[in-house]
Every structure is written in structure tokens, then in C-alpha cells.
Write a protein that holds these residues in place. Structure first.
Motif, PDB file in Angstrom:
ATOM      1  N   PHE A  64       0.842  -1.196   0.000  1.00 31.58           N
ATOM      2  CA  PHE A  64       0.000   0.000   0.000  1.00 31.58           C
ATOM      3  C   PHE A  64       0.876   1.244   0.000  1.00 31.58           C
ATOM      4  CE2 PHE A  64      -3.470  -2.482   0.042  1.00 31.58           C
ATOM      5  CZ  PHE A  64      -4.223  -2.664   1.186  1.00 31.58           C
ATOM      6  N   ASN A  65       0.428   2.282  -0.710  1.00 27.80           N
ATOM      7  CA  ASN A  65       1.090   3.570  -0.599  1.00 27.80           C
ATOM      8  C   ASN A  65       0.196   4.462   0.265  1.00 27.80           C
ATOM      9  OD1 ASN A  65      -1.002   4.428  -2.265  1.00 27.80           O
ATOM     10  ND2 ASN A  65       0.203   4.090  -4.126  1.00 27.80           N
ATOM     11  N   SER A  66       0.393   5.765   0.195  1.00 29.29           N
ATOM     12  CA  SER A  66      -0.296   6.657   1.117  1.00 29.29           C
ATOM     13  C   SER A  66      -1.692   7.068   0.652  1.00 29.29           C
ATOM     14  CB  SER A  66       0.552   7.900   1.355  1.00 29.29           C
ATOM     15  OG  SER A  66       0.755   8.575   0.124  1.00 29.29           O
ATOM     16  N   ASN A  67      -2.204   6.474  -0.413  1.00 32.56           N
ATOM     17  CA  ASN A  67      -3.520   6.866  -0.922  1.00 32.56           C
ATOM     18  C   ASN A  67      -4.661   6.330  -0.079  1.00 32.56           C
ATOM     19  OD1 ASN A  67      -2.529   8.283  -3.148  1.00 32.56           O
ATOM     20  ND2 ASN A  67      -2.399   6.430  -4.385  1.00 32.56           N
ATOM     21  N   THR A  68      -5.771   7.015  -0.142  1.00 32.59           N
ATOM     22  CA  THR A  68      -7.010   6.546   0.478  1.00 32.59           C
ATOM     23  C   THR A  68      -7.509   5.308  -0.259  1.00 32.59           C
ATOM     24  OG1 THR A  68      -7.662   8.713   1.301  1.00 32.59           O
ATOM     25  CG2 THR A  68      -9.433   7.159   0.839  1.00 32.59           C
ATOM     26  N   LEU A  69      -8.040   4.374   0.504  1.00 33.42           N
ATOM     27  CA  LEU A  69      -8.648   3.172  -0.046  1.00 33.42           C
ATOM     28  C   LEU A  69     -10.140   3.186   0.256  1.00 33.42           C
ATOM     29  CD1 LEU A  69      -6.009   0.592   1.212  1.00 33.42           C
ATOM     30  CD2 LEU A  69      -6.120   1.689  -1.034  1.00 33.42           C
ATOM     31  N   GLY A  70     -10.904   2.537  -0.603  1.00 34.53           N
ATOM     32  CA  GLY A  70     -12.351   2.546  -0.413  1.00 34.53           C
ATOM     33  C   GLY A  70     -12.985   1.192  -0.635  1.00 34.53           C
ATOM     34  N   TRP A  71     -14.135   1.000   0.013  1.00 30.67           N
ATOM     35  CA  TRP A  71     -15.006  -0.149  -0.217  1.00 30.67           C
ATOM     36  C   TRP A  71     -16.268   0.351  -0.927  1.00 30.67           C
ATOM     37  CZ3 TRP A  71     -13.952  -5.180   0.323  1.00 30.67           C
ATOM     38  CH2 TRP A  71     -12.931  -5.572   1.185  1.00 30.67           C
ATOM     39  N   PHE A  72     -16.696  -0.395  -1.920  1.00 32.72           N
ATOM     40  CA  PHE A  72     -17.897  -0.092  -2.670  1.00 32.72           C
ATOM     41  C   PHE A  72     -18.711  -1.367  -2.825  1.00 32.72           C
ATOM     42  CE2 PHE A  72     -16.789   4.166  -4.162  1.00 32.72           C
ATOM     43  CZ  PHE A  72     -15.437   4.184  -3.886  1.00 32.72           C
ATOM     44  N   ARG A  73     -19.969  -1.234  -3.227  1.00 36.36           N
ATOM     45  CA  ARG A  73     -20.793  -2.411  -3.468  1.00 36.36           C
ATOM     46  C   ARG A  73     -21.751  -2.150  -4.610  1.00 36.36           C
ATOM     47  NH1 ARG A  73     -24.409  -2.306   2.136  1.00 36.36           N
ATOM     48  NH2 ARG A  73     -25.730  -0.503   1.568  1.00 36.36           N
ATOM     49  N   GLN A  74     -22.144  -3.242  -5.255  1.00 38.32           N
ATOM     50  CA  GLN A  74     -23.086  -3.146  -6.365  1.00 38.32           C
ATOM     51  C   GLN A  74     -24.074  -4.288  -6.279  1.00 38.32           C
ATOM     52  OE1 GLN A  74     -21.302  -2.927 -10.264  1.00 38.32           O
ATOM     53  NE2 GLN A  74     -23.149  -2.031 -11.135  1.00 38.32           N
ATOM     54  N   ALA A  75     -25.335  -3.945  -6.139  1.00 36.25           N
ATOM     55  CA  ALA A  75     -26.410  -4.930  -6.112  1.00 36.25           C
ATOM     56  C   ALA A  75     -26.940  -5.123  -7.528  1.00 36.25           C
ATOM     57  CB  ALA A  75     -27.524  -4.464  -5.185  1.00 36.25           C
ATOM     58  N   PRO A  76     -27.555  -6.252  -7.821  1.00 34.90           N
ATOM     59  CA  PRO A  76     -28.081  -6.492  -9.163  1.00 34.90           C
ATOM     60  C   PRO A  76     -29.038  -5.392  -9.595  1.00 34.90           C
ATOM     61  CG  PRO A  76     -28.116  -8.507  -7.889  1.00 34.90           C
ATOM     62  CD  PRO A  76     -27.728  -7.422  -6.934  1.00 34.90           C
ATOM     63  N   GLY A  77     -28.815  -4.853 -10.789  1.00 36.92           N
ATOM     64  CA  GLY A  77     -29.690  -3.833 -11.339  1.00 36.92           C
ATOM     65  C   GLY A  77     -29.461  -2.444 -10.788  1.00 36.92           C
TER      66      GLY A  77
ATOM     67  N   SER B  30     -14.486   4.513   3.316  1.00 36.15           N
ATOM     68  CA  SER B  30     -13.128   4.806   2.880  1.00 36.15           C
ATOM     69  C   SER B  30     -12.244   5.008   4.097  1.00 36.15           C
ATOM     70  CB  SER B  30     -13.090   6.039   1.986  1.00 36.15           C
ATOM     71  OG  SER B  30     -13.483   7.197   2.712  1.00 36.15           O
ATOM     72  N   ILE B  31     -10.928   4.867   3.862  1.00 34.03           N
ATOM     73  CA  ILE B  31      -9.971   5.044   4.953  1.00 34.03           C
ATOM     74  C   ILE B  31      -8.681   5.620   4.390  1.00 34.03           C
ATOM     75  CG2 ILE B  31      -9.199   2.626   4.752  1.00 34.03           C
ATOM     76  CD1 ILE B  31      -8.799   2.725   7.848  1.00 34.03           C
ATOM     77  N   SER B  32      -8.174   6.657   5.036  1.00 37.04           N
ATOM     78  CA  SER B  32      -6.932   7.283   4.603  1.00 37.04           C
ATOM     79  C   SER B  32      -5.739   6.529   5.166  1.00 37.04           C
ATOM     80  CB  SER B  32      -6.902   8.736   5.073  1.00 37.04           C
ATOM     81  OG  SER B  32      -6.690   8.779   6.479  1.00 37.04           O
ATOM     82  N   TRP B  33      -4.557   6.938   4.747  1.00 33.99           N
ATOM     83  CA  TRP B  33      -3.329   6.302   5.244  1.00 33.99           C
ATOM     84  C   TRP B  33      -3.264   6.364   6.772  1.00 33.99           C
ATOM     85  CZ3 TRP B  33       0.491   3.274   3.616  1.00 33.99           C
ATOM     86  CH2 TRP B  33       1.675   3.222   4.354  1.00 33.99           C
ATOM     87  N   PHE B  34      -3.715   7.501   7.330  1.00 40.48           N
ATOM     88  CA  PHE B  34      -3.673   7.679   8.774  1.00 40.48           C
ATOM     89  C   PHE B  34      -4.969   7.249   9.455  1.00 40.48           C
ATOM     90  CE2 PHE B  34       0.420   9.415   8.856  1.00 40.48           C
ATOM     91  CZ  PHE B  34       0.567  10.265   7.773  1.00 40.48           C
ATOM     92  N   SER B  35      -5.790   6.471   8.718  1.00 42.08           N
ATOM     93  CA  SER B  35      -7.001   5.846   9.256  1.00 42.08           C
ATOM     94  C   SER B  35      -8.131   6.805   9.560  1.00 42.08           C
ATOM     95  CB  SER B  35      -6.673   4.981  10.482  1.00 42.08           C
ATOM     96  OG  SER B  35      -5.864   3.884  10.087  1.00 42.08           O
TER      97      SER B  35
ATOM     98  N   CYS C 218     -13.071  -3.367  -3.516  1.00 44.50           N
ATOM     99  CA  CYS C 218     -12.184  -2.361  -2.947  1.00 44.50           C
ATOM    100  C   CYS C 218     -11.385  -1.724  -4.088  1.00 44.50           C
ATOM    101  CB  CYS C 218     -11.256  -2.944  -1.886  1.00 44.50           C
ATOM    102  SG  CYS C 218     -10.156  -4.245  -2.456  1.00 44.50           S
ATOM    103  N   ALA C 219     -10.909  -0.523  -3.852  1.00 45.85           N
ATOM    104  CA  ALA C 219     -10.181   0.216  -4.870  1.00 45.85           C
ATOM    105  C   ALA C 219      -9.355   1.308  -4.205  1.00 45.85           C
ATOM    106  CB  ALA C 219     -11.142   0.811  -5.896  1.00 45.85           C
ATOM    107  N   GLU C 220      -8.482   1.926  -4.995  1.00 50.95           N
ATOM    108  CA  GLU C 220      -7.556   2.945  -4.506  1.00 50.95           C
ATOM    109  C   GLU C 220      -7.902   4.289  -5.146  1.00 50.95           C
ATOM    110  OE1 GLU C 220      -3.522   1.778  -5.028  1.00 50.95           O
ATOM    111  OE2 GLU C 220      -2.717   3.770  -4.621  1.00 50.95           O
ATOM    112  N   LYS C 221      -7.951   5.318  -4.321  1.00 56.07           N
ATOM    113  CA  LYS C 221      -8.299   6.666  -4.782  1.00 56.07           C
ATOM    114  C   LYS C 221      -7.033   7.355  -5.291  1.00 56.07           C
ATOM    115  CE  LYS C 221     -10.744  10.773  -3.064  1.00 56.07           C
ATOM    116  NZ  LYS C 221      -9.722  11.699  -2.559  1.00 56.07           N
ATOM    117  N   LEU C 222      -7.026   7.701  -6.565  1.00 52.67           N
ATOM    118  CA  LEU C 222      -5.828   8.276  -7.181  1.00 52.67           C
ATOM    119  C   LEU C 222      -5.979   9.741  -7.540  1.00 52.67           C
ATOM    120  CD1 LEU C 222      -4.644   5.406  -9.565  1.00 52.67           C
ATOM    121  CD2 LEU C 222      -4.037   5.835  -7.186  1.00 52.67           C
TER     122      LEU C 222
END
Length: 123
Positions: free
Chosen positions: A29-42, A50-55, A95-99
Motif C-alpha cells: 500500500f502507498n499513502s492513498n485513500t482506499l475505499g469499499w464499494f458495493r453493487q447490487a443487481p440492477g 473509505s480510509i486514509s493512510w492515517f485511518s 475495494c479500490a484505490e483513490k488516485l
């Protein structure tokens, strides 16, 4: 490989709990914010947390008080503890990384999406 790998999903009854994990194989991991997302059918993919490097954390109103996001930077793992699950939490979780700069809730700012892990809550 830059994409994340999500795991920990499953089938759970209403009120149950699940712990999701997010890893980046082959890199740290680098210092970028990470996020959780979700997608339901349709439905469109939506922000969960989301959470930053410093939580510093941010949550969608729909999960606030029930979900907890955390990260272990030395191990390069991000977690999502989901408690008191409801049928409307059923979705594929990513999950994904915010750039790019901007609101943490903006899906378009995130990259390196994984294949997701399925969470199904039965009533």
C-alpha cells in the motif's frame, strides 16, 4: 498486477456478521485513500466506506454504526467488518484505490478494482 483482490464474502442470515479483506498481490500500500464499494443487481456501484493512510474514515449513511473499515499498512491489507447485516446489504463488494483529489464518495476517482466478493444476506 495492480488490481486488488477481495475475499471474505458469503451467505449470512439477517443480523449476522462478515469480515471482508482487501489485498494488493505483489505490491504494498502507498499513502492513498482506499475505499469499499458495493453493487447490487440492477443498481449502480455505490460507496460504502473509505480510509486514509492515517485511518481517517468515512461511511455511507446506510452502513454507519454497523460497518467498520480498517487497514494494516505494514501488511498491506484493508478490512471491512460488517455487523448487523440486512437484506439490503446484499451485493458484490469491491475495494479500490483513490488516485485523484475529490470526495472519497466519488466512484470515478478510484482505480485498480478487483473482481469483488459476494455478500448475501438471507431473511
Amino acid at each position: 498486477q495492480m488490481e486488488f483482490v477481495e475475499s471474505g464474502g458469503g451467505l449470512v442470515q439477517v443480523g449476522g456478521s462478515l469480515g471482508l479483506s482487501c489485498r494488493a498481490p505483489g505490491r504494498t500500500f502507498n499513502s492513498n485513500t482506499l475505499g469499499w464499494f458495493r453493487q447490487a443487481p440492477g443498481k449502480e456501484r455505490e460507496f460504502v466506506a473509505s480510509i486514509s493512510w492515517f485511518s481517517t474514515t468515512t461511511y455511507a449513511d446506510s452502513v454507519k454504526g454497523r460497518f467498520t473499515v480498517s487497514r494494516d499498512n505494514p501488511k498491506s491489507i484493508m478490512y471491512l467488518q460488517a455487523n448487523d447485516l440486512k437484506p439490503e446489504d446484499t451485493a458484490l463488494y469491491y475495494c479500490a484505490e483513490k488516485l485523484s483529489s475529490g470526495p472519497d464518495t466519488n466512484t470515478a476517482l478510484y482505480y485498480y478494482w478487483g473482481q469483488g466478493t459476494q455478500v448475501t444476506v438471507s431473511s
